[in-house]
Scaffold this motif. Structure first.
Motif, short mmCIF file in Angstrom:
data_model
loop_
_atom_site.label_atom_id
_atom_site.label_comp_id
_atom_site.label_asym_id
_atom_site.label_seq_id
_atom_site.Cartn_x
_atom_site.Cartn_y
_atom_site.Cartn_z
N ARG A 108 -50.18 2.94 -3.26
CA ARG A 108 -49.80 1.53 -3.43
C ARG A 108 -49.99 1.07 -4.87
O ARG A 108 -49.15 0.33 -5.42
N ALA A 113 -47.08 2.38 -6.89
CA ALA A 113 -45.89 1.58 -6.67
C ALA A 113 -45.98 0.23 -7.37
O ALA A 113 -45.01 -0.25 -7.97
N ASN A 142 -36.65 0.26 -8.61
CA ASN A 142 -35.48 0.92 -8.04
C ASN A 142 -35.44 2.42 -8.34
O ASN A 142 -34.40 3.06 -8.18
N VAL A 168 -44.96 7.75 1.04
CA VAL A 168 -43.73 6.97 1.13
C VAL A 168 -43.99 5.63 1.81
O VAL A 168 -43.58 4.57 1.32
N ARG A 169 -44.66 5.65 2.95
CA ARG A 169 -44.92 4.39 3.67
C ARG A 169 -45.77 3.44 2.84
O ARG A 169 -45.51 2.22 2.81
N ARG A 214 -43.59 1.99 -0.03
CA ARG A 214 -42.59 1.04 0.47
C ARG A 214 -43.20 -0.30 0.86
O ARG A 214 -42.49 -1.31 0.90
N SER A 215 -44.50 -0.32 1.14
CA SER A 215 -45.16 -1.55 1.57
C SER A 215 -45.40 -2.55 0.44
O SER A 215 -45.75 -3.70 0.69
N ALA A 254 -40.66 -3.21 -4.06
CA ALA A 254 -40.38 -1.78 -4.03
C ALA A 254 -39.04 -1.52 -3.34
O ALA A 254 -38.84 -1.94 -2.19
N HIS A 255 -38.15 -0.86 -4.04
CA HIS A 255 -36.85 -0.47 -3.49
C HIS A 255 -36.58 0.99 -3.87
O HIS A 255 -35.48 1.35 -4.27
N PHE A 256 -37.60 1.80 -3.74
CA PHE A 256 -37.51 3.19 -4.16
C PHE A 256 -36.64 4.01 -3.20
O PHE A 256 -36.50 3.68 -2.03
N ASP A 279 -35.15 9.88 1.97
CA ASP A 279 -33.88 9.23 1.67
C ASP A 279 -32.83 10.21 1.17
O ASP A 279 -31.64 10.06 1.44
#
Length: 353
Positions: free
Chosen positions: A146, A149, A159, A195-196, A199-200, A204-206, A232
Motif C-alpha cells: 500500500r 502504491a 496509471n 495486487v489487492r 488496488r485499495s 490507483a488505476h494500475f 490484468d
C-alpha cells in the motif's frame, strides 16, 4: 542511477518440434531475399498496441531513442531493483528529485494523458528472510504494498503498468518462484495479495502484468498463476537468443523459438484460455557475440506477426547493450521493420490505454 537491467539468458533443454500452427505461422514471417529486401505484412493485417521502450534511466535517454526511431515514444520501461530494505522498496528511485535527471515524476505530470510508465518491481528487498514467500502469502507485507502504491500515485504514476516479480520462472532474480510446487503456490498467493493491497489505494488505476520468461524452466503455468482476478496482462519476455538453425532460414528459426517448451506459443495459448491480453515487455535482437545472429529482421517481423494475431496492450524494445542486445541503431535491417509498424504512421503506431 546505475543502470540495472534484465539480462537475456540462454535456454536449456531440448526443444519440442514446432506445432503445426507455429509452422504455418512461420510462412508469414519476414523473408530475407537479399540485402535490404523484405516482405512486410500489409498494414491492414496488424492490430494496434502501445509502443514502449527501455532506453535507459532518464527521460533524456527516452528522448534520444525517439529521435533514433523517428517518432515520439511516450511510454518508458523502468526497473526498481537493488532495494536494500522495505523503506527503499516502497519509495523507488524514479519518484525522487535528482540532479542526474532520473526523476520521472515531472515527465509524467507534464502530459499525464499521453505518458505512461511500465514499472518492473521485484517482490522483495535484499533483507527479506528466506521464507518471504510464506510470509507474503500470509499478508505480512500488505502494508508495504500500500505504501508503494501511495508513493506512485503521489508521483503521478497511478496509471502505471506494474511488472511484479517479472521473469519469475527463471533463476536470475531473488524473487523467483522457488523450486517446488509449495513455493510456487505461496509465490502466486503473495503476488495476488500485493495486487489487492495496491488496488485499495485511492487514485490507483494500475495494470498488473504477470510476466513470464519464454522458454525458461518449463514449469506448468497454472502452478504459479495468481488468478484472473489479480492478473490484468500476461507478459512475454522473448529475445532473439538460442534459436538453432541456419540464419538464412529465418522462418524455421522463428518457428523453433516460438514452439520451444515453455515458449511463446504455450504462453499465448494460456493467455487466450484465460481471456487475458498480452504484452511483450522485453524483446530485442542479440549480437553474434551474445549468442544470437546479430541484426535479425525476421525475428522482429515475428514479434510483429504475433502482435497482429493477439490482443496486445504494449510492447517494449530493450534498447541497451546488456546481455548482448543490439540497440536498434546498430541493427539497421531490424530498425526498418520496427519503423514500418511502430513508427509514425505505422500500422502499430499505438493508441492510449
Amino acid at each position: 542511477m546505475t543502470e540495472v537491467t534484465a539480462v537475456p539468458r540462454r535456454r536449456h533443454g531440448k526443444r519440442a518440434r514446432p506445432s503445426a500452427a507455429a509452422r504455418l505461422a512461420a510462412v508469414a514471417v519476414l523473408a530475407v531475399v537479399g540485402v535490404g529486401a523484405y516482405l512486410l505484412w500489409p498494414a491492414s493485417a496488424v492490430s494496434s498496441s502501445t509502443v514502449c521502450a527501455y532506453a535507459g534511466n532518464t527521460p533524456a535517454s527516452l528522448a534520444a531513442f525517439s529521435r533514433q526511431v523517428g517518432q515520439q515514444v511516450s511510454c518508458a520501461e523502468l526497473f526498481s531493483y537493488s532495494n536494500k530494505n522495505w523503506a527503499q522498496w516502497v519509495s523507488p528511485w524514479f519518484t525522487h528529485p535528482s540532479p542526474d535527471g532520473t526523476d520521472w515524476s515531472p515527465w509524467i505530470k507534464a502530459d499525464p494523458s499521453a505518458r505512461r510508465i511500465v514499472v518492473t518491481q521485484q517482490m522483495i528487498p535484499a533483507d527479506a528472510p528466506a521464507d518471504w514467500r510464506v510470509l507474503g502469502a500470509q499478508g505480512a507485507y500488505d502494508g508495504y504494498a500500500r505504501q508503494f502504491a501511495d508513493n506512485l500515485v503521489a508521483a503521478g504514476m497511478g496509471n502505471a503498468v506494474i511488472r511484479l516479480g517479472h521473469e519469475m520462472n527463471g533463476t536470475t532474480y531473488p524473487d523467483s518462484l522457488g523450486n517446488n510446487p509449495s513455493q510456487y503456490r505461496d509465490w502466486a498467493d503473495y503476488w495476488a495479495r500485493v495486487v489487492r493491497a495496491m488496488r485499495s489505494v485511492p487514485g490507483a488505476h494500475f495494470l498488473f502484468d504477470w510476466n513470464v520468461s519464454a522458454g525458461y524452466r518449463n514449469i506448468p503455468l497454472n502452478s504459479y498463476y495468481p488468478g484472473n482476478d489479480a492478473v490484468d496482462i500476461i507478459g512475454i519476455d522473448i529475445y532473439d537468443l538460442g534459436m538453432p538453425g541456419d540464419p538464412k532460414a529465418p522462418a524455421a528459426r522463428w518457428a523453433s523459438l516460438a514452439g520451444e517448451p515453455g515458449g511463446l506459443d504455450q504462453i499465448v495459448a494460456f493467455a487466450r484460455a484465460h481471456g487475458k491480453p498480452l504484452s511483450f515487455p522485453e524483446w530485442g535482437v542479440i549480437s553474434a557475440r551474445g549468442g544470437g545472429v546479430g541484426d535479425d529482421p525476421a525475428y522482429t517481423q515475428g514479434i510483429v506477426n504475433e502482435i497482429s494475431r493477439n490482443r496486445v496492450v504494449y510492447q517494449s524494445y530493450f534498447d541497451r547493450t546488456t546481455g548482448g542486445v543490439l540497440p536498434l541503431k546498430d541493427a539497421p535491417k531490424s530498425l526498418i521493420v520496427w519503423k514500418h509498424y511502430f513508427g509514425a504512421g505505422g500500422s502499430l503506431h499505438g493508441k492510449p490505454w
